[in-house]
Design a protein around this motif. Structure first.
Motif, PDB file in Angstrom:
ATOM      1  N   SER A   4       0.834  -1.202   0.000  1.00  0.00           N
ATOM      2  CA  SER A   4       0.000   0.000   0.000  1.00  0.00           C
ATOM      3  C   SER A   4       0.861   1.241   0.000  1.00  0.00           C
ATOM      4  O   SER A   4       1.839   1.343   0.716  1.00  0.00           O
ATOM      5  N   PRO A   5       0.518   2.262  -0.808  1.00  0.00           N
ATOM      6  CA  PRO A   5       1.309   3.486  -0.845  1.00  0.00           C
ATOM      7  C   PRO A   5       0.962   4.455   0.264  1.00  0.00           C
ATOM      8  O   PRO A   5       1.526   5.531   0.333  1.00  0.00           O
ATOM      9  N   VAL A   6       0.031   4.063   1.124  1.00  0.00           N
ATOM     10  CA  VAL A   6      -0.476   5.027   2.114  1.00  0.00           C
ATOM     11  C   VAL A   6       0.640   5.512   3.028  1.00  0.00           C
ATOM     12  O   VAL A   6       0.668   6.658   3.446  1.00  0.00           O
ATOM     13  N   PHE A 165       9.501 -11.042  14.938  1.00  0.00           N
ATOM     14  CA  PHE A 165       9.969 -10.242  13.813  1.00  0.00           C
ATOM     15  C   PHE A 165       8.866  -9.290  13.339  1.00  0.00           C
ATOM     16  O   PHE A 165       9.102  -8.103  13.095  1.00  0.00           O
ATOM     17  N   SER A 166       7.652  -9.808  13.232  1.00  0.00           N
ATOM     18  CA  SER A 166       6.520  -8.963  12.832  1.00  0.00           C
ATOM     19  C   SER A 166       6.305  -7.840  13.847  1.00  0.00           C
ATOM     20  O   SER A 166       6.065  -6.676  13.469  1.00  0.00           O
ATOM     21  N   GLY A 167       6.402  -8.172  15.138  1.00  0.00           N
ATOM     22  CA  GLY A 167       6.234  -7.155  16.164  1.00  0.00           C
ATOM     23  C   GLY A 167       7.325  -6.107  16.128  1.00  0.00           C
ATOM     24  O   GLY A 167       7.067  -4.913  16.374  1.00  0.00           O
ATOM     25  N   ALA A 168       8.557  -6.508  15.822  1.00  0.00           N
ATOM     26  CA  ALA A 168       9.660  -5.544  15.741  1.00  0.00           C
ATOM     27  C   ALA A 168       9.428  -4.546  14.614  1.00  0.00           C
ATOM     28  O   ALA A 168       9.737  -3.358  14.742  1.00  0.00           O
ATOM     29  N   ILE A 169       8.879  -5.013  13.489  1.00  0.00           N
ATOM     30  CA  ILE A 169       8.562  -4.095  12.388  1.00  0.00           C
ATOM     31  C   ILE A 169       7.513  -3.076  12.843  1.00  0.00           C
ATOM     32  O   ILE A 169       7.660  -1.865  12.629  1.00  0.00           O
ATOM     33  N   PRO A 225      -2.403  -9.502   9.553  1.00  0.00           N
ATOM     34  CA  PRO A 225      -3.323  -8.507   8.972  1.00  0.00           C
ATOM     35  C   PRO A 225      -2.948  -7.070   9.292  1.00  0.00           C
ATOM     36  O   PRO A 225      -3.173  -6.166   8.463  1.00  0.00           O
ATOM     37  N   PHE A 226      -2.366  -6.828  10.460  1.00  0.00           N
ATOM     38  CA  PHE A 226      -1.994  -5.458  10.828  1.00  0.00           C
ATOM     39  C   PHE A 226      -0.762  -5.002  10.041  1.00  0.00           C
ATOM     40  O   PHE A 226      -0.661  -3.830   9.672  1.00  0.00           O
ATOM     41  N   LEU A 227       0.164  -5.920   9.776  1.00  0.00           N
ATOM     42  CA  LEU A 227       1.278  -5.578   8.890  1.00  0.00           C
ATOM     43  C   LEU A 227       0.766  -5.230   7.495  1.00  0.00           C
ATOM     44  O   LEU A 227       1.207  -4.250   6.888  1.00  0.00           O
ATOM     45  N   ALA A 228      -0.179  -6.027   6.990  1.00  0.00           N
ATOM     46  CA  ALA A 228      -0.715  -5.766   5.657  1.00  0.00           C
ATOM     47  C   ALA A 228      -1.476  -4.444   5.616  1.00  0.00           C
ATOM     48  O   ALA A 228      -1.383  -3.684   4.634  1.00  0.00           O
TER      49      ALA A 228
END
Length: 535
Positions: A4-6, A165-169, A225-228
């Motif tokens: 997403s470009p948001v 890893f997802s949480g660190a992002i 889903p939150f990363l996406a």
């Protein structure tokens, strides 16, 4: 999948201690929910498994992948990854950060898959390393059960590390709430496994092992889903030659010892406890869990928030803000850790009895757990200081200095553990309490070395007012102790009451003690605004 470009523009940064306080409050509140669920989980586990051989075997099988999780998900990896990601984001924007995430996802995922396969295939060897006393001492049945459970729980390492890893992002982009809420799922799944799954498994303790595996799947899927949604979902790419990946690997090696030295020492406790009487592993587990409550809610929350902030401040070349952030973090964790440590020491046995003395747990189990809880509490301040001092090094991408300090501290811990546990004489025969006391000493040594190193390198300078601040905290703790001791004088027989009678009395004591501490601080002139002042 297209991104997403948001979020091509970087989010506006929160500045000063006000932003840090907001972020820490979000993480602390979510982590508090997780820790409360964790206490409920441990109450269910105590009733379901007790503190015998089966419980010891499960706790070892759970502790092994959990130990490696701390290294990959919360320890060496995150402390190496977050500063590098912050550097890429500051210099190259969100597009550069996404490119790094894709390469790291491929490298980390492949490595974790290989490690998981090795762990499952070599489960007897891994279990022997962590519970050597059971193999050496001829407790073949307990060792075999631990090995069987480990084959089920070990894949949790891969799943929870990818969740980390997802949480660190998300944390690096100042999205703190979702990673902090994720551990709640582990507690809920394990509670369900204990309540519903025991009747379907033989031995019943295997239900908990399968619950650990299911929880790993749930925690990873929860964050995707939150990363996406924020356009941050990685697309794994296998590229070990990517500069960012190689830099993270260089930083990770020494960071494994630097930030995870406390976890290594806890594993040594498990190894030595396997030589002690049956129940020792469980006694240490339940007392450690109570120490982890304030450490996880406040220490980890503050550390989680300051690492990306310190990393950005270092990348921007702003040493004044860097020092102020560290000073704010040290004051914040001291405000919590000192009264928490004192309260845990005073309320050790009543608190353990209220939470865990049900079902198969006996009064002797609570008394033995209380001794190790008091010993762990001595080191609570040091545990929290490590959490906020280590990022002062990792944010500057210095992982070698904490390694040296960590090795010194762990060496001292090993020596003290042997002195306290091996019955060299009648007076030093401390058993499992000796292991907890040695861990507290190790934390104090490590915290002191980290602090002295930051002072020596002129990275941190204490701001004015520390002497008066510590005096206020000491006097407020004294007021709290007086209230708690008075309450215990009138309510001495905790094991004679029903669970609801214990709970309301403990609630009254905690509220009264906390109220006395807070009122004393207000009377001594400390105000909430002192922790909201911006740099």
């Amino acid at each position: 999948m297209s991104q997403s470009p948001v979020h091509e523009k970087q989010p506006q940064e929160k500045s000063g201690a006000a932003g840090l306080l907001r972020g820490s409050t979000v993480v602390g509140g979510a982590t508090m929910l997780s820790r409360v669920a964790g206490l409920a989980r441990d109450m269910v586990l105590a009733r379901f498994a007790g503190a015998g051989d089966a419980a010891d075997a499960f706790f070892v099988a759970f502790k092994i992948p959990n130990f490696f999780r701390r290294l990959f998900a919360e320890g060496a990896f995150s402390q190496a990854f977050v500063p590098v990601l912050a550097e890429y984001r500051q210099k190259g924007g969100v597009a550069a950060a996404r490119a790094l995430n894709d390469r790291v996802a491929g490298a980390l995922g492949g490595t974790l898959l290989l490690v998981t396969l090795i762990g499952v295939l070599c489960a007897p060897l891994v279990a022997g390393l962590f519970a050597f006393g059971w193999w050496w001492g001829g407790e073949a049945q307990k060792f075999a059960l631990a090995t069987e459970l480990l084959r089920i729980t070990f894949p949790y390492l891969m799943l929870i590390s990818l969740a980390g890893f997802s949480g660190a992002i998300l944390n690096s982009f100042d999205r703190f709430a979702i990673p902090a809420l994720t551990p709640v799922l582990l507690n809920l799944v394990l509670i369900a496994a204990a309540l519903l799954g025991g009747r379907w498994f033989e031995p019943p303790i295997a239900a908990l092992a399968w619950g650990v595996l299911a929880a790993g799947v749930a925690q990873l899927l929860f964050q995707l889903p939150f990363l996406a949604r924020h356009g941050l979902l990685p697309r794994p790419r296998w590229d070990w030659h990517y500069p960012g990946v190689r830099k993270i690997l260089r930083l990770m090696g020494p960071a494994i010892f630097g930030v995870s030295v406390t976890q290594i020492s806890l594993v040594l406790d498990t190894v030595l406890a396997s030589f002690l009487p049956s129940g020792s592993v469980s006694w240490l587990y339940f007392s450690d869990r109570l120490t982890e409550l304030p450490l996880g809610v406040f220490g980890v929350a503050v550390a989680t928030v300051i690492l990306p902030n310190l990393s950005r401040q270092h990348a921007d070349g702003d040493p004044r803000r860097f020092r102020h952030t560290l000073d704010w973090a040290l004051r914040s964790v001291t405000l919590i850790s000192l009264p928490a440590a004192v309260a845990l020491m005073v309320l050790a046995e009543p608190l353990l009895t209220t939470l865990f003395q049900y079902g198969r747990m006996e009064p002797r189990d609570m008394a033995m757990s209380a001794w190790s809880l008091r010993a762990y509490s001595i080191g609570l301040l040091s545990f929290m200081l490590i959490k906020v001092l280590a990022p002062g090094y990792f944010a500057r991408q210095d992982t070698y200095t904490p390694v040296r300090f960590g090795l010194i501290a762990i060496s001292a811990k090993m020596l003290l553990s042997l002195v306290f546990v091996i019955p060299l004489n009648h007076y030093l025969r401390l058993g499992h309490m000796g292991l907890a006391l040695a861990t507290a000493c190790q934390a104090a040594i490590n915290a002191w070395l980290l602090y002295r190193g930051l002072r020596r390198d002129d990275v941190y300078l204490p701001e004015a007012g520390w002497g008066a601040y510590l005096l206020r905290l000491a006097l407020a703790c004294a007021a709290m102790v007086a209230v708690l001791v008075l309450g215990l004088h009138y309510w001495p027989e905790w094991d004679q009451w029903l669970w609801w009678q214990r709970c309301w009395r403990m609630g009254v004591l905690v509220a009264a003690g906390g109220g006395a501490f807070g009122l004393a601080l207000l009377a001594l002139g400390l105000r909430p605004r002192h922790f909201r002042a911006t740099s």
